[in-house]
Design a protein around this motif. Sequence first.
Motif, PDB file in Angstrom:
ATOM      1  N   LEU A  56       5.491  -2.090   5.832  1.00 39.93           N
ATOM      2  CA  LEU A  56       4.560  -1.112   6.842  1.00 39.93           C
ATOM      3  C   LEU A  56       4.602  -1.032   8.284  1.00 39.93           C
ATOM      4  O   LEU A  56       4.661  -0.102   8.883  1.00 39.93           O
ATOM      5  N   ALA A  57       5.086  -2.284   8.861  1.00 37.16           N
ATOM      6  CA  ALA A  57       5.164  -2.334  10.260  1.00 37.16           C
ATOM      7  C   ALA A  57       6.388  -1.304  10.756  1.00 37.16           C
ATOM      8  O   ALA A  57       6.445  -0.905  11.927  1.00 37.16           O
ATOM      9  N   ASN A  58       7.271  -0.993   9.684  1.00 35.77           N
ATOM     10  CA  ASN A  58       8.623  -0.203  10.096  1.00 35.77           C
ATOM     11  C   ASN A  58       8.344   1.462   9.393  1.00 35.77           C
ATOM     12  O   ASN A  58       9.294   1.957   9.249  1.00 35.77           O
ATOM     13  N   ARG A  59       7.063   1.646   9.188  1.00 33.78           N
ATOM     14  CA  ARG A  59       6.837   2.899   8.391  1.00 33.78           C
ATOM     15  C   ARG A  59       7.385   3.208   7.339  1.00 33.78           C
ATOM     16  O   ARG A  59       7.719   4.319   7.032  1.00 33.78           O
ATOM     17  N   ARG A  60       7.140   2.222   6.436  1.00 35.95           N
ATOM     18  CA  ARG A  60       8.046   2.337   5.070  1.00 35.95           C
ATOM     19  C   ARG A  60       7.002   2.158   4.223  1.00 35.95           C
ATOM     20  O   ARG A  60       6.261   0.929   4.265  1.00 35.95           O
ATOM     21  N   PHE A  61       6.654   2.903   3.194  1.00 35.14           N
ATOM     22  CA  PHE A  61       5.675   2.679   2.090  1.00 35.14           C
ATOM     23  C   PHE A  61       6.372   2.474   0.856  1.00 35.14           C
ATOM     24  O   PHE A  61       7.061   3.226   0.476  1.00 35.14           O
ATOM     25  N   CYS A  62       6.216   1.349   0.153  1.00 33.76           N
ATOM     26  CA  CYS A  62       6.697   1.115  -1.095  1.00 33.76           C
ATOM     27  C   CYS A  62       6.298   1.638  -2.027  1.00 33.76           C
ATOM     28  O   CYS A  62       4.977   1.820  -2.505  1.00 33.76           O
ATOM     29  N   SER A  63       6.966   2.326  -3.157  1.00 36.77           N
ATOM     30  CA  SER A  63       6.676   2.859  -4.396  1.00 36.77           C
ATOM     31  C   SER A  63       7.455   2.420  -5.460  1.00 36.77           C
ATOM     32  O   SER A  63       8.538   2.552  -5.406  1.00 36.77           O
ATOM     33  N   PRO A 115      -0.217  11.030   0.720  1.00 39.96           N
ATOM     34  CA  PRO A 115      -0.696  12.058   1.571  1.00 39.96           C
ATOM     35  C   PRO A 115      -1.531  11.680   2.926  1.00 39.96           C
ATOM     36  O   PRO A 115      -0.945  12.422   3.772  1.00 39.96           O
ATOM     37  N   LEU A 116      -1.995  10.516   2.972  1.00 41.64           N
ATOM     38  CA  LEU A 116      -2.680  10.328   4.303  1.00 41.64           C
ATOM     39  C   LEU A 116      -1.731   9.805   5.227  1.00 41.64           C
ATOM     40  O   LEU A 116      -1.899   9.551   6.432  1.00 41.64           O
ATOM     41  N   TYR A 131      -4.355   7.472  10.520  1.00 40.88           N
ATOM     42  CA  TYR A 131      -4.522   6.509   9.426  1.00 40.88           C
ATOM     43  C   TYR A 131      -2.917   5.834   9.496  1.00 40.88           C
ATOM     44  O   TYR A 131      -2.812   4.600   9.251  1.00 40.88           O
ATOM     45  N   GLY A 132      -2.011   6.663   9.648  1.00 43.73           N
ATOM     46  CA  GLY A 132      -0.451   5.970   9.783  1.00 43.73           C
ATOM     47  C   GLY A 132      -0.479   4.894  10.435  1.00 43.73           C
ATOM     48  O   GLY A 132       0.130   4.049  10.204  1.00 43.73           O
ATOM     49  N   GLU A 133      -1.003   5.033  11.710  1.00 43.85           N
ATOM     50  CA  GLU A 133      -0.806   3.913  12.884  1.00 43.85           C
ATOM     51  C   GLU A 133      -1.626   2.906  12.601  1.00 43.85           C
ATOM     52  O   GLU A 133      -1.315   1.760  12.673  1.00 43.85           O
ATOM     53  N   PHE A 134      -2.577   3.056  11.959  1.00 46.17           N
ATOM     54  CA  PHE A 134      -3.540   1.786  11.633  1.00 46.17           C
ATOM     55  C   PHE A 134      -2.677   1.125  10.461  1.00 46.17           C
ATOM     56  O   PHE A 134      -2.670  -0.182  10.572  1.00 46.17           O
ATOM     57  N   ALA A 135      -2.093   1.789   9.534  1.00 45.41           N
ATOM     58  CA  ALA A 135      -1.414   1.019   8.638  1.00 45.41           C
ATOM     59  C   ALA A 135      -0.086   0.260   9.123  1.00 45.41           C
ATOM     60  O   ALA A 135       0.116  -0.964   8.862  1.00 45.41           O
ATOM     61  N   ARG A 136       0.401   0.912  10.253  1.00 46.13           N
ATOM     62  CA  ARG A 136       1.736   0.188  10.943  1.00 46.13           C
ATOM     63  C   ARG A 136       1.097  -0.833  11.673  1.00 46.13           C
ATOM     64  O   ARG A 136       1.935  -1.954  11.558  1.00 46.13           O
ATOM     65  N   ARG A 137       0.104  -0.609  12.565  1.00 44.84           N
ATOM     66  CA  ARG A 137      -0.460  -1.721  13.253  1.00 44.84           C
ATOM     67  C   ARG A 137      -0.710  -2.894  12.320  1.00 44.84           C
ATOM     68  O   ARG A 137      -0.595  -4.208  12.632  1.00 44.84           O
ATOM     69  N   PHE A 183     -11.278   7.426  10.966  1.00 44.13           N
ATOM     70  CA  PHE A 183      -9.977   6.741  11.082  1.00 44.13           C
ATOM     71  C   PHE A 183      -9.991   6.022  12.351  1.00 44.13           C
ATOM     72  O   PHE A 183      -9.099   4.859  12.554  1.00 44.13           O
ATOM     73  N   ASN A 184     -10.394   6.770  13.614  1.00 42.28           N
ATOM     74  CA  ASN A 184     -10.413   5.970  14.890  1.00 42.28           C
ATOM     75  C   ASN A 184     -10.898   4.845  14.828  1.00 42.28           C
ATOM     76  O   ASN A 184     -10.720   3.833  15.763  1.00 42.28           O
ATOM     77  N   GLU A 185     -11.928   4.730  14.046  1.00 41.33           N
ATOM     78  CA  GLU A 185     -12.491   3.138  13.873  1.00 41.33           C
ATOM     79  C   GLU A 185     -11.786   2.166  13.572  1.00 41.33           C
ATOM     80  O   GLU A 185     -11.832   1.046  13.637  1.00 41.33           O
ATOM     81  N   LEU A 186     -10.863   2.467  12.567  1.00 43.32           N
ATOM     82  CA  LEU A 186      -9.845   1.259  12.102  1.00 43.32           C
ATOM     83  C   LEU A 186      -9.091   0.925  13.087  1.00 43.32           C
ATOM     84  O   LEU A 186      -8.298  -0.122  13.410  1.00 43.32           O
ATOM     85  N   TRP A 187      -8.679   1.977  14.274  1.00 41.47           N
ATOM     86  CA  TRP A 187      -7.731   1.402  15.460  1.00 41.47           C
ATOM     87  C   TRP A 187      -8.604   0.391  16.076  1.00 41.47           C
ATOM     88  O   TRP A 187      -7.987  -0.548  16.509  1.00 41.47           O
ATOM     89  N   LYS A 188      -9.758   0.879  16.393  1.00 41.49           N
ATOM     90  CA  LYS A 188     -10.672  -0.431  16.945  1.00 41.49           C
ATOM     91  C   LYS A 188     -10.946  -1.500  16.435  1.00 41.49           C
ATOM     92  O   LYS A 188     -10.663  -2.709  17.113  1.00 41.49           O
ATOM     93  N   VAL A 189     -10.675  -1.526  15.043  1.00 37.21           N
ATOM     94  CA  VAL A 189     -10.760  -2.864  14.113  1.00 37.21           C
ATOM     95  C   VAL A 189      -9.493  -3.667  14.533  1.00 37.21           C
ATOM     96  O   VAL A 189      -9.302  -4.907  14.688  1.00 37.21           O
ATOM     97  N   VAL A 190      -8.297  -3.081  14.565  1.00 41.01           N
ATOM     98  CA  VAL A 190      -6.990  -3.714  14.725  1.00 41.01           C
ATOM     99  C   VAL A 190      -7.073  -4.001  16.216  1.00 41.01           C
ATOM    100  O   VAL A 190      -6.496  -5.260  16.371  1.00 41.01           O
TER     101      VAL A 190
END
Length: 245
Positions: free
Chosen positions: A91-98, A125-126, A132-138, A228-235
């Motif tokens: 996730l930190a490297n912008r890879r999502f596993c499938s 999709p997201l 959203y993607g930046e939240f997942a990365r962080r 999704f901006n709320e998730l940034w604040k969470v991180v």
Amino acid sequence: MTAKLPLDQDYAAYTPADYAVWKKLADRQMKALREVACQEYLDCLDALHPILSPNHPPRFSDLNGRLLPAQGWSIKVVPGFLPVDEFFSLLANRRFCSSTWLRSEEQLDYLEEPDMFHDIFGHIPLYLNHEYGEFARRLGELGVRFKDDEEKVTQLQRLYWFTIEFGVMRQNGEVKVYGAGICSSYGETRHVFDSPKVEVVPFVLDEVLAQEFIITEVQNKYFAIQDFNELWKVVDELEARWEME
């Protein structure tokens, strides 16, 4: 498919039965989600058409061709569940596993572990959405930084579960879904809105971090964000808190 595919998508290995299962799943979810998914998910789903459609299982190379230029994400093929530290590193490297295997006709409504429909239709999709993607990365970066702290890793898993897997939000006063565990499951989609057992509460970080979950049981409690901006604040809050310890 009776056997899992190797660590590369062998597209020619998908059978007519796989095409039929994918079509049933995708048709059903696309209809179900039009009324209940958040606008961001629907916009991203539309942006991936026709790569992601009921007509055929998606080619990962085609999906990567859209994801990489847009937000720098790509798909990493994996055989199944990964160790949590490896998962966060991806996730930190912008890879999502499938995975690349698809459930059978008999498994349409229940799986013990995620298949390609969950991983791709639910999650991918997201990753076209920047916030959203930046939240997942962080979140992944925090997992890498604190991988040796068992308590923090558990809290990050709970945060992931109640956002990326089973997240909901309020848009125009209505509950909308965005979590992949809901968006990829017809039963879960109906459960959120039809079950009298369901409780939708405001997203409060400390409550989320303390909320246990059982992966094999249907969810009855959901934490609703506003956007999704709320998730940034969470991180931001979590990172600042942990750095001060």
